[in-house]
Design a protein around this motif. Structure first.
Motif, PDB file in Angstrom:
ATOM      1  N   VAL A  63       0.711  -0.987  -0.026  1.00 40.32           N
ATOM      2  CA  VAL A  63       0.128  -0.210   0.273  1.00 40.32           C
ATOM      3  C   VAL A  63       0.681   1.387   0.248  1.00 40.32           C
ATOM      4  O   VAL A  63       1.980   1.460   0.618  1.00 40.32           O
ATOM      5  CB  VAL A  63      -0.872   0.172   1.629  1.00 40.32           C
ATOM      6  CG1 VAL A  63      -1.977   1.056   0.616  1.00 40.32           C
ATOM      7  CG2 VAL A  63      -1.880  -1.523   1.320  1.00 40.32           C
ATOM      8  N   SER A  65       1.383   5.547   0.352  1.00 41.97           N
ATOM      9  CA  SER A  65       1.905   6.369   1.252  1.00 41.97           C
ATOM     10  C   SER A  65       1.862   7.893  -0.445  1.00 41.97           C
ATOM     11  O   SER A  65       1.468   8.740   0.609  1.00 41.97           O
ATOM     12  CB  SER A  65       2.722   6.789   2.237  1.00 41.97           C
ATOM     13  OG  SER A  65       2.269   5.830   3.110  1.00 41.97           O
ATOM     14  N   ASP A  82      -7.932   4.018  -1.897  1.00 44.89           N
ATOM     15  CA  ASP A  82      -8.471   4.012  -0.692  1.00 44.89           C
ATOM     16  C   ASP A  82      -8.348   2.730  -0.422  1.00 44.89           C
ATOM     17  O   ASP A  82      -8.265   2.493   0.499  1.00 44.89           O
ATOM     18  CB  ASP A  82      -8.467   4.549   0.446  1.00 44.89           C
ATOM     19  CG  ASP A  82      -7.931   4.733   1.671  1.00 44.89           C
ATOM     20  OD1 ASP A  82      -6.498   4.648   1.844  1.00 44.89           O
ATOM     21  OD2 ASP A  82      -8.575   4.630   3.051  1.00 44.89           O
ATOM     22  N   ASN A  83      -8.283   1.941  -1.001  1.00 42.66           N
ATOM     23  CA  ASN A  83      -9.232   0.552  -1.081  1.00 42.66           C
ATOM     24  C   ASN A  83      -8.884  -0.466  -2.135  1.00 42.66           C
ATOM     25  O   ASN A  83      -8.574   0.239  -3.196  1.00 42.66           O
ATOM     26  CB  ASN A  83     -10.545   0.094  -0.535  1.00 42.66           C
ATOM     27  CG  ASN A  83     -11.895   0.356  -2.124  1.00 42.66           C
ATOM     28  OD1 ASN A  83     -11.191  -0.009  -3.143  1.00 42.66           O
ATOM     29  ND2 ASN A  83     -12.904   1.957  -2.391  1.00 42.66           N
ATOM     30  N   ASP A  90     -14.222   5.879  -1.795  1.00 45.43           N
ATOM     31  CA  ASP A  90     -12.493   5.651  -2.304  1.00 45.43           C
ATOM     32  C   ASP A  90     -11.383   6.473  -2.325  1.00 45.43           C
ATOM     33  O   ASP A  90     -10.532   6.256  -2.014  1.00 45.43           O
ATOM     34  CB  ASP A  90     -12.530   4.940  -0.688  1.00 45.43           C
ATOM     35  CG  ASP A  90     -12.948   4.180  -0.021  1.00 45.43           C
ATOM     36  OD1 ASP A  90     -13.859   5.484   1.215  1.00 45.43           O
ATOM     37  OD2 ASP A  90     -13.619   2.632   0.720  1.00 45.43           O
ATOM     38  N   SER A  92      -8.433   8.779  -3.394  1.00 46.02           N
ATOM     39  CA  SER A  92      -7.704   9.255  -2.269  1.00 46.02           C
ATOM     40  C   SER A  92      -7.216  10.373  -3.120  1.00 46.02           C
ATOM     41  O   SER A  92      -6.974  11.357  -3.086  1.00 46.02           O
ATOM     42  CB  SER A  92      -6.597   8.485  -2.341  1.00 46.02           C
ATOM     43  OG  SER A  92      -6.614   7.235  -1.360  1.00 46.02           O
ATOM     44  N   ASP A  93      -7.383  10.161  -4.656  1.00 44.80           N
ATOM     45  CA  ASP A  93      -7.311  11.527  -5.493  1.00 44.80           C
ATOM     46  C   ASP A  93      -6.815  11.502  -7.049  1.00 44.80           C
ATOM     47  O   ASP A  93      -7.212   9.984  -7.018  1.00 44.80           O
ATOM     48  CB  ASP A  93      -4.949  11.514  -5.550  1.00 44.80           C
ATOM     49  CG  ASP A  93      -4.489  12.926  -5.730  1.00 44.80           C
ATOM     50  OD1 ASP A  93      -5.285  13.143  -6.378  1.00 44.80           O
ATOM     51  OD2 ASP A  93      -3.130  13.300  -5.765  1.00 44.80           O
ATOM     52  N   PRO A 107      -2.028  10.983  -0.267  1.00 49.28           N
ATOM     53  CA  PRO A 107      -3.067  12.123  -0.374  1.00 49.28           C
ATOM     54  C   PRO A 107      -3.834  12.650   0.946  1.00 49.28           C
ATOM     55  O   PRO A 107      -3.426  12.467   1.906  1.00 49.28           O
ATOM     56  CB  PRO A 107      -4.110  10.098  -0.331  1.00 49.28           C
ATOM     57  CG  PRO A 107      -2.324   9.532   0.415  1.00 49.28           C
ATOM     58  CD  PRO A 107      -1.312   9.781   0.046  1.00 49.28           C
ATOM     59  N   LYS A 110      -4.677  11.794   5.089  1.00 49.71           N
ATOM     60  CA  LYS A 110      -4.308  10.884   6.072  1.00 49.71           C
ATOM     61  C   LYS A 110      -4.170   9.122   5.220  1.00 49.71           C
ATOM     62  O   LYS A 110      -4.013   8.489   5.875  1.00 49.71           O
ATOM     63  CB  LYS A 110      -3.774  11.071   7.684  1.00 49.71           C
ATOM     64  CG  LYS A 110      -3.453  12.026   7.816  1.00 49.71           C
ATOM     65  CD  LYS A 110      -2.798  11.385   9.561  1.00 49.71           C
ATOM     66  CE  LYS A 110      -2.392  13.580   9.595  1.00 49.71           C
ATOM     67  NZ  LYS A 110      -1.773  13.326  10.725  1.00 49.71           N
ATOM     68  N   ARG A 111      -4.647   9.461   3.803  1.00 44.91           N
ATOM     69  CA  ARG A 111      -5.321   8.235   3.043  1.00 44.91           C
ATOM     70  C   ARG A 111      -3.891   7.436   2.818  1.00 44.91           C
ATOM     71  O   ARG A 111      -2.784   7.842   2.778  1.00 44.91           O
ATOM     72  CB  ARG A 111      -6.390   8.415   2.305  1.00 44.91           C
ATOM     73  CG  ARG A 111      -7.096   8.668   3.167  1.00 44.91           C
ATOM     74  CD  ARG A 111      -9.071   8.499   1.675  1.00 44.91           C
ATOM     75  NE  ARG A 111     -10.335   8.506   2.354  1.00 44.91           N
ATOM     76  CZ  ARG A 111     -11.207   9.104   1.212  1.00 44.91           C
ATOM     77  NH1 ARG A 111     -10.919   8.506  -0.438  1.00 44.91           N
ATOM     78  NH2 ARG A 111     -12.391   8.565   2.688  1.00 44.91           N
ATOM     79  N   GLN A 112      -4.142   6.402   2.582  1.00 47.89           N
ATOM     80  CA  GLN A 112      -2.925   5.402   1.846  1.00 47.89           C
ATOM     81  C   GLN A 112      -3.705   4.780  -0.381  1.00 47.89           C
ATOM     82  O   GLN A 112      -4.750   4.653  -0.334  1.00 47.89           O
ATOM     83  CB  GLN A 112      -2.801   4.498   1.466  1.00 47.89           C
ATOM     84  CG  GLN A 112      -1.708   4.597   3.571  1.00 47.89           C
ATOM     85  CD  GLN A 112      -1.293   3.619   3.954  1.00 47.89           C
ATOM     86  OE1 GLN A 112      -1.721   2.391   3.780  1.00 47.89           O
ATOM     87  NE2 GLN A 112       0.166   3.652   4.467  1.00 47.89           N
ATOM     88  N   TYR A 113      -2.806   4.715  -1.316  1.00 40.29           N
ATOM     89  CA  TYR A 113      -3.611   4.389  -2.079  1.00 40.29           C
ATOM     90  C   TYR A 113      -3.348   2.731  -2.496  1.00 40.29           C
ATOM     91  O   TYR A 113      -1.907   1.984  -2.276  1.00 40.29           O
ATOM     92  CB  TYR A 113      -2.006   4.685  -3.364  1.00 40.29           C
ATOM     93  CG  TYR A 113      -1.539   6.319  -3.174  1.00 40.29           C
ATOM     94  CD1 TYR A 113      -3.553   7.140  -3.494  1.00 40.29           C
ATOM     95  CD2 TYR A 113      -1.533   6.586  -3.088  1.00 40.29           C
ATOM     96  CE1 TYR A 113      -3.377   8.630  -4.101  1.00 40.29           C
ATOM     97  CE2 TYR A 113      -1.260   8.696  -3.178  1.00 40.29           C
ATOM     98  CZ  TYR A 113      -2.177   8.926  -3.192  1.00 40.29           C
ATOM     99  OH  TYR A 113      -2.137  10.581  -3.138  1.00 40.29           O
TER     100      TYR A 113
END
Length: 125
Positions: A63, A65, A82-83, A90, A92-93, A107, A110-113
């Motif tokens: 995953v 960042s 984010d999933n 979800d 993120s970008d 993102p 504080k989400r992730q890819y």
């Protein structure tokens, strides 16, 4: 200095996949980006590149960042999620032709890819 080496390596990779005669590589790269495990885009990036639209891609090594966009053709758009299911709720970008390249992007909230999908107008029916 590592940034310069990374840019030269990315340029060499893009040149190789656009000029090679090997059928395993796409000939026309329309989009390319690197995913990073840290929010400062340091460390080893995971290169993703292709031509045209994709379905949901969740086959990431980890995953991520952050990411840097290398190239994206007019008419293409990359959605980062984010999933691992490319669930539209979800996102993120989103990256498109107006997104600056070689800039570390993180993102929101504080989400992730965890997955991405690419849409290119030429591929739409």
């Amino acid at each position: 200095m590592p940034s310069l080496i990374r840019r030269l390596a990315t340029a060499a990779f893009l040149f190789t996949i656009t000029t090679t005669a090997f059928p395993l590589f796409p000939r026309d790269v329309q989009w390319s980006f690197d995913l990073y495990p840290t929010t400062s885009c340091n460390g080893t990036g995971e290169l993703h590149a292709g031509s045209g639209s994709t379905g949901c891609r969740a086959d990431l090594n980890t995953v991520a960042s952050a990411y840097t966009l290398n190239t994206i053709a007019d008419g293409c758009r990359i959605e980062f999620f984010d999933n691992t299911m490319c669930d539209g709720n979800d996102i993120s970008d989103v990256a498109g032709p107006m997104t600056s390249t070689q800039t570390c992007r993180v993102p929101n909230l504080k989400r992730q890819y965890a997955s991405y999908q690419v849409s290119c107008e030429k591929d739409e029916v």
